[in-house]
Write a protein that holds these residues in place. Structure first.
Motif, mmCIF file in Angstrom:
data_model
loop_
_atom_site.group_PDB
_atom_site.id
_atom_site.type_symbol
_atom_site.label_atom_id
_atom_site.label_comp_id
_atom_site.label_asym_id
_atom_site.label_seq_id
_atom_site.Cartn_x
_atom_site.Cartn_y
_atom_site.Cartn_z
ATOM 1 N N MET A 1 -15.367 22.967 54.494
ATOM 2 C CA MET A 1 -14.425 23.018 53.925
ATOM 3 C C MET A 1 -14.079 23.596 53.064
ATOM 4 N N THR A 2 -12.941 23.230 52.128
ATOM 5 C CA THR A 2 -13.089 23.399 50.385
ATOM 6 C C THR A 2 -13.752 22.253 49.730
ATOM 7 N N LYS A 3 -14.165 21.873 48.464
ATOM 8 C CA LYS A 3 -14.161 21.008 48.003
ATOM 9 C C LYS A 3 -14.135 21.315 46.681
ATOM 10 N N VAL A 4 -13.557 20.812 45.945
ATOM 11 C CA VAL A 4 -13.024 20.523 44.812
ATOM 12 C C VAL A 4 -13.575 19.302 43.777
ATOM 13 N N TYR A 5 -14.492 19.859 42.430
ATOM 14 C CA TYR A 5 -15.129 19.085 41.540
ATOM 15 C C TYR A 5 -13.650 18.556 40.475
ATOM 16 N N PHE A 6 -13.869 17.213 40.232
ATOM 17 C CA PHE A 6 -13.114 17.676 38.356
ATOM 18 C C PHE A 6 -14.140 17.478 37.516
ATOM 19 N N ILE A 7 -14.037 17.993 36.440
ATOM 20 C CA ILE A 7 -15.933 18.149 35.649
ATOM 21 C C ILE A 7 -15.422 17.699 34.247
ATOM 22 N N GLY A 8 -15.861 16.417 33.724
ATOM 23 C CA GLY A 8 -15.743 16.245 32.322
ATOM 24 C C GLY A 8 -16.892 17.194 31.559
ATOM 25 N N ALA A 9 -16.169 17.856 30.463
ATOM 26 C CA ALA A 9 -16.807 18.802 30.439
ATOM 27 C C ALA A 9 -17.435 18.507 28.599
ATOM 28 N N GLY A 10 -17.378 16.967 28.558
ATOM 29 C CA GLY A 10 -17.855 17.011 27.060
ATOM 30 C C GLY A 10 -17.057 17.288 25.988
ATOM 31 N N PRO A 11 -17.131 16.957 24.826
ATOM 32 C CA PRO A 11 -16.379 17.201 23.348
ATOM 33 C C PRO A 11 -16.582 19.191 23.113
ATOM 34 N N GLY A 12 -17.679 18.659 22.928
ATOM 35 C CA GLY A 12 -17.959 20.721 22.662
ATOM 36 C C GLY A 12 -18.907 21.188 22.482
ATOM 37 N N ASP A 13 -19.635 20.034 22.018
ATOM 38 C CA ASP A 13 -21.539 20.877 22.576
ATOM 39 C C ASP A 13 -22.069 21.773 23.628
ATOM 40 N N PRO A 14 -22.798 21.961 24.038
ATOM 41 C CA PRO A 14 -22.774 22.274 25.643
ATOM 42 C C PRO A 14 -23.966 22.141 26.124
ATOM 43 N N GLU A 15 -24.846 20.887 24.512
ATOM 44 C CA GLU A 15 -26.017 20.040 25.269
ATOM 45 C C GLU A 15 -25.317 19.024 25.252
ATOM 46 N N LEU A 16 -23.864 18.349 25.953
ATOM 47 C CA LEU A 16 -23.491 17.112 26.303
ATOM 48 C C LEU A 16 -22.929 17.479 27.050
ATOM 49 N N LEU A 17 -23.617 18.367 28.205
ATOM 50 C CA LEU A 17 -22.133 18.725 29.335
ATOM 51 C C LEU A 17 -23.687 18.360 30.195
ATOM 52 N N THR A 18 -22.852 16.939 31.154
ATOM 53 C CA THR A 18 -24.510 16.491 32.200
ATOM 54 C C THR A 18 -24.855 17.066 33.007
ATOM 55 N N LEU A 19 -26.218 17.075 33.717
ATOM 56 C CA LEU A 19 -26.430 17.433 34.285
ATOM 57 C C LEU A 19 -25.678 17.783 35.677
ATOM 58 N N LYS A 20 -25.340 16.736 35.816
ATOM 59 C CA LYS A 20 -24.444 16.557 37.718
ATOM 60 C C LYS A 20 -24.010 17.980 37.397
ATOM 61 N N ALA A 21 -23.037 17.876 36.110
ATOM 62 C CA ALA A 21 -21.770 18.843 35.806
ATOM 63 C C ALA A 21 -22.547 20.528 35.519
ATOM 64 N N ALA A 22 -23.389 20.618 34.786
ATOM 65 C CA ALA A 22 -24.222 21.992 35.262
ATOM 66 C C ALA A 22 -23.932 22.568 36.373
ATOM 67 N N LYS A 23 -25.043 21.545 37.395
ATOM 68 C CA LYS A 23 -25.202 22.118 38.565
ATOM 69 C C LYS A 23 -23.708 22.503 39.063
ATOM 70 N N ILE A 24 -23.068 21.558 38.844
ATOM 71 C CA ILE A 24 -21.772 22.145 40.179
ATOM 72 C C ILE A 24 -20.814 23.402 39.308
#
Length: 252
Positions: free
Chosen positions: A1-24
């Motif tokens: 089944m389809t699964k949706v992930y609502f992801i917080g991408a952080g404020p702008g600096d791509p290095e502030l993206l969480t590891l979990k968000a990057a994986k998804i």
């Protein structure tokens, strides 16, 4: 089944993206992203063949239509929002839709812009004997603010105040804040926190409106208000005091 992930991408600096968000994002078959707000370099990690949709060009029904269309498939959908989606993220109606449609979803938190802005200011927002309360709010606009949360009322608490989505109304904001804070209360406006073009304008309630207008800042900025910004007169925290004991350390 389809699964949706609502992801917080952080404020702008791509290095502030969480590891979990990057994986998804790397695994997602479909990425619906807030194109006007997120750093698009985070989309470079999307897999080949992933469908990318810029939600800044779409209305809610169009966004939900994409999710509904994939309901019976076995897809992973990354719904990428800026900052931390629980704060002015407009995700509740999307989650309610998933509940109604029986679509599984998770929320992946992100670094809020107010945290990145505090880092840019090199400022702790909760200083002992100055302020132990941080209020996150906004001025009324197209989205109304409950009367009990009007800025004039919040100002009377004299806590550390962080105002989102309101720098375009800086004059009106200052008038309301003066009903509680003094004219010499420190203020800082942080534009595009953590981005390469981050800009900080500092002043007091008596002069910040003029300074902001001269700077040309009209959007994508946070307003910080409170005596913590003076960085003076606070007591040191008890946490690391040698006479202070807690569950992990015995006092000397």
């Amino acid at each position: 089944m389809t699964k949706v992930y609502f992801i917080g991408a952080g404020p702008g600096d791509p290095e502030l993206l969480t590891l979990k968000a990057a994986k998804i994002i790397k695994l997602a078959d479909i990425v619906i992203y807030a194109g006007s707000l997120i750093n698009k370099t985070i989309l470079e990690s999307a897999k080949n063949g992933a469908k990318l949709y810029d939600s800044s060009r779409m209305n809610l029904e169009e966004i939900l239509g994409i999710i509904r269309k994939e309901k019976s498939t076995d897809k992973t959908i990354a719904r990428v929002h800026s900052g931390e989606p629980s704060i002015y993220g407009a995700i509740q109606e999307q989650m309610d839709f998933c509940d109604k449609e029986g679509i599984e979803y998770n929320v992946i938190p992100g670094v809020s812009s107010f945290c990145a802005a505090a880092a840019g200011l090199k400022q702790e927002l909760t200083l002992p004997n100055i302020s132990q309360t941080v209020i996150l709010t906004r001025a009324a606009g197209r989205t109304e603010v409950p009367k009990k949360e009007d800025l004039a009322r919040l100002a009377k608490i004299k806590a550390t105040l962080v105002i989102f989505l309101s720098v375009d109304k800086i004059g009106e904001v200052i008038k309301k804040l003066l009903s509680g804070y003094g004219r010499n209360t420190p203020v800082a406006v942080v534009y595009r926190a953590s981005w390469p073009d981050e800009k900080i304008v500092s002043g007091t309630l008596s002069d910040i409106a003029v300074k902001v207008k001269k700077s040309g800042i009209k959007k994508q900025a946070l307003i910080f208000v409170g005596e913590v910004l003076a960085k003076a007169g606070f007591k040191k925290s008890c946490l690391y005091n040698k006479t202070f004991s807690h569950g992990f350390r015995v006092a000397n």
